[in-house]
Design a protein around this motif. Sequence first.
Motif, mmCIF file in Angstrom:
data_model
loop_
_atom_site.group_PDB
_atom_site.id
_atom_site.type_symbol
_atom_site.label_atom_id
_atom_site.label_comp_id
_atom_site.label_asym_id
_atom_site.label_seq_id
_atom_site.Cartn_x
_atom_site.Cartn_y
_atom_site.Cartn_z
ATOM 1 N N MET A 102 0.849 -1.187 0.000
ATOM 2 C CA MET A 102 0.000 0.000 0.000
ATOM 3 C C MET A 102 0.887 1.240 0.000
ATOM 4 O O MET A 102 1.931 1.255 0.657
ATOM 5 N N PRO A 103 0.533 2.299 -0.742
ATOM 6 C CA PRO A 103 1.340 3.502 -0.799
ATOM 7 C C PRO A 103 1.618 4.046 0.600
ATOM 8 O O PRO A 103 0.823 3.930 1.506
ATOM 9 N N GLU A 104 2.790 4.699 0.741
ATOM 10 C CA GLU A 104 3.224 5.138 2.056
ATOM 11 C C GLU A 104 2.414 6.308 2.600
ATOM 12 O O GLU A 104 2.168 6.404 3.787
ATOM 13 N N GLU A 105 2.007 7.238 1.750
ATOM 14 C CA GLU A 105 1.339 8.425 2.244
ATOM 15 C C GLU A 105 -0.134 8.173 2.511
ATOM 16 O O GLU A 105 -0.810 7.469 1.793
ATOM 17 N N ARG A 106 -0.622 8.786 3.577
ATOM 18 C CA ARG A 106 -2.035 8.644 3.922
ATOM 19 C C ARG A 106 -2.904 9.222 2.813
ATOM 20 O O ARG A 106 -2.546 10.188 2.157
ATOM 21 N N LYS A 107 -4.077 8.622 2.670
ATOM 22 C CA LYS A 107 -5.108 9.094 1.756
ATOM 23 C C LYS A 107 -4.715 8.958 0.287
ATOM 24 O O LYS A 107 -5.411 9.454 -0.580
ATOM 25 N N SER A 108 -3.586 8.263 0.009
ATOM 26 C CA SER A 108 -3.186 8.092 -1.382
ATOM 27 C C SER A 108 -3.569 6.705 -1.901
ATOM 28 O O SER A 108 -3.367 6.404 -3.054
ATOM 29 N N TYR A 109 -4.123 5.866 -1.012
ATOM 30 C CA TYR A 109 -4.499 4.523 -1.436
ATOM 31 C C TYR A 109 -5.846 4.544 -2.158
ATOM 32 O O TYR A 109 -6.630 5.482 -2.047
ATOM 33 N N SER A 110 -6.107 3.474 -2.889
ATOM 34 C CA SER A 110 -7.391 3.331 -3.579
ATOM 35 C C SER A 110 -8.255 2.344 -2.809
ATOM 36 O O SER A 110 -7.758 1.390 -2.218
ATOM 37 N N LEU A 111 -9.548 2.598 -2.832
ATOM 38 C CA LEU A 111 -10.493 1.839 -2.018
ATOM 39 C C LEU A 111 -11.565 1.231 -2.897
ATOM 40 O O LEU A 111 -12.166 1.909 -3.738
ATOM 41 N N GLY A 112 -11.807 -0.069 -2.722
ATOM 42 C CA GLY A 112 -12.808 -0.751 -3.524
ATOM 43 C C GLY A 112 -13.937 -1.304 -2.677
ATOM 44 O O GLY A 112 -13.735 -1.683 -1.521
ATOM 45 N N PHE A 113 -15.129 -1.348 -3.266
ATOM 46 C CA PHE A 113 -16.309 -1.887 -2.591
ATOM 47 C C PHE A 113 -16.945 -2.967 -3.450
ATOM 48 O O PHE A 113 -17.313 -2.707 -4.594
ATOM 49 N N ILE A 114 -17.061 -4.146 -2.891
ATOM 50 C CA ILE A 114 -17.836 -5.201 -3.531
ATOM 51 C C ILE A 114 -19.176 -5.232 -2.814
ATOM 52 O O ILE A 114 -19.286 -5.677 -1.674
ATOM 53 N N GLY A 115 -20.181 -4.700 -3.478
ATOM 54 C CA GLY A 115 -21.477 -4.443 -2.861
ATOM 55 C C GLY A 115 -21.613 -2.953 -2.595
ATOM 56 O O GLY A 115 -20.663 -2.304 -2.148
ATOM 57 N N ALA A 116 -22.791 -2.410 -2.887
ATOM 58 C CA ALA A 116 -23.003 -0.969 -2.729
ATOM 59 C C ALA A 116 -24.323 -0.697 -2.015
ATOM 60 O O ALA A 116 -25.070 0.206 -2.382
ATOM 61 N N GLY A 117 -24.597 -1.503 -0.979
ATOM 62 C CA GLY A 117 -25.819 -1.336 -0.205
ATOM 63 C C GLY A 117 -25.705 -0.230 0.830
ATOM 64 O O GLY A 117 -24.828 0.641 0.739
ATOM 65 N N ASN A 118 -26.558 -0.276 1.842
ATOM 66 C CA ASN A 118 -26.627 0.795 2.826
ATOM 67 C C ASN A 118 -25.313 1.007 3.572
ATOM 68 O O ASN A 118 -24.858 2.144 3.728
ATOM 69 N N MET A 119 -24.709 -0.080 4.055
ATOM 70 C CA MET A 119 -23.483 0.082 4.828
ATOM 71 C C MET A 119 -22.337 0.539 3.954
ATOM 72 O O MET A 119 -21.545 1.407 4.347
ATOM 73 N N ALA A 120 -22.220 -0.022 2.765
ATOM 74 C CA ALA A 120 -21.155 0.394 1.853
ATOM 75 C C ALA A 120 -21.304 1.868 1.496
ATOM 76 O O ALA A 120 -20.323 2.624 1.512
ATOM 77 N N SER A 121 -22.520 2.292 1.187
ATOM 78 C CA SER A 121 -22.726 3.697 0.828
ATOM 79 C C SER A 121 -22.469 4.613 2.018
ATOM 80 O O SER A 121 -21.977 5.740 1.855
ATOM 81 N N ALA A 122 -22.765 4.141 3.245
ATOM 82 C CA ALA A 122 -22.479 4.936 4.440
ATOM 83 C C ALA A 122 -20.973 5.135 4.599
ATOM 84 O O ALA A 122 -20.510 6.235 4.940
ATOM 85 N N ILE A 123 -20.200 4.072 4.360
ATOM 86 C CA ILE A 123 -18.746 4.184 4.448
ATOM 87 C C ILE A 123 -18.223 5.143 3.392
ATOM 88 O O ILE A 123 -17.372 6.000 3.668
ATOM 89 N N MET A 124 -18.735 5.016 2.175
ATOM 90 C CA MET A 124 -18.306 5.928 1.105
ATOM 91 C C MET A 124 -18.574 7.374 1.476
ATOM 92 O O MET A 124 -17.700 8.240 1.354
ATOM 93 N N ARG A 125 -19.789 7.659 1.938
ATOM 94 C CA ARG A 125 -20.138 9.039 2.296
ATOM 95 C C ARG A 125 -19.254 9.547 3.437
ATOM 96 O O ARG A 125 -18.809 10.698 3.426
ATOM 97 N N GLY A 126 -19.009 8.664 4.413
ATOM 98 C CA GLY A 126 -18.196 9.068 5.549
ATOM 99 C C GLY A 126 -16.780 9.426 5.162
ATOM 100 O O GLY A 126 -16.254 10.475 5.557
ATOM 101 N N ILE A 127 -16.137 8.576 4.371
ATOM 102 C CA ILE A 127 -14.740 8.840 4.021
ATOM 103 C C ILE A 127 -14.605 10.013 3.060
ATOM 104 O O ILE A 127 -13.616 10.749 3.112
ATOM 105 N N ILE A 128 -15.604 10.211 2.211
ATOM 106 C CA ILE A 128 -15.569 11.355 1.305
ATOM 107 C C ILE A 128 -15.775 12.651 2.094
ATOM 108 O O ILE A 128 -15.055 13.638 1.907
#
Length: 284
Positions: free
Chosen positions: A1-27
């Motif tokens: 994983m890249p050394e600097e924070r926030k430079s990594y890429s994030l993937g979601f398998i499934g885009a239901g309520n919890m996944a969308s909540a995580i996406m909204r939170g991190i964004i």
Amino acid sequence: MPEERKSYSLGFIGAGNMASAIMRGIITCGIVHPNNICAFDVDLDKLNRLSAELGIRTAKDNCQVVSNSDIVILAVKPNTYSKVLLEIKDCLEERHILISIAAGISVDFIKQLIGGRCKVVRTMPNTPALVGEGMTALCTNHDLSPKELEAVKEILHSLGKVEEVPENLMDAVTAVSGSGPAYVAMFIEAMADGGVLAGLPRDLAYRMAIQTVIGTARLLSEWEKHPGEVKDMVSSPGGTTIEAVRHLEKQGFRGAVIEAVNACALKSQALGKTINHVKDEKTR
């Protein structure tokens, strides 16, 4: 994983309520830019709506999510885990971190199905994560570096509070915080019903019950008091509150809650054993 924070890429398998909540939170928290988030869901309409709303990228399948990500969040139902894990197995590499958010799915179960190809983190979030007030527990088998663990916790902190626990406590976590919102919602509904019985309009009874639970929880959290202390603060000698407490005790209120939490933990254990049994049958 890249050394600097926030430079990594994030993937979601499934885009239901919890996944969308995580996406909204991190964004919202600025942890990962939408361009660095990739998702796939079999419900393409839902996936495309989420992409239009948040600006995330979509994938054509689960393997493409994995190939385009450093950290992958597996946000599908527990009964589909085996199928999805076997599907993405050959796409996983040592650099990947796979985060599970399903009840009853052990780290060992996941690692055996994928052949130990990557690092695995097991988590148990709860539904208040949808409004940024979640309680998430996480466990891992300690093969993450401190920087990788920090990145995982940062993602989960976007949903609310986070606790790291040993894996043997995850069934108990499921019973308390994972399923707990259902118990609290039932209690609020019952309080409101009691208010209606006593003469309150239904909408007012719900507002008062909800705010009372919110306020009491915040008081307990911020003052760090034992719940019994708050109960004693409200219960005047010979007063109305202690009369209500007496009735709750007569009806076995606390015992019923304790037994419900224990039953939930046992069910979580049983589900985990069933899933592992199915896996063992398939691999024979």
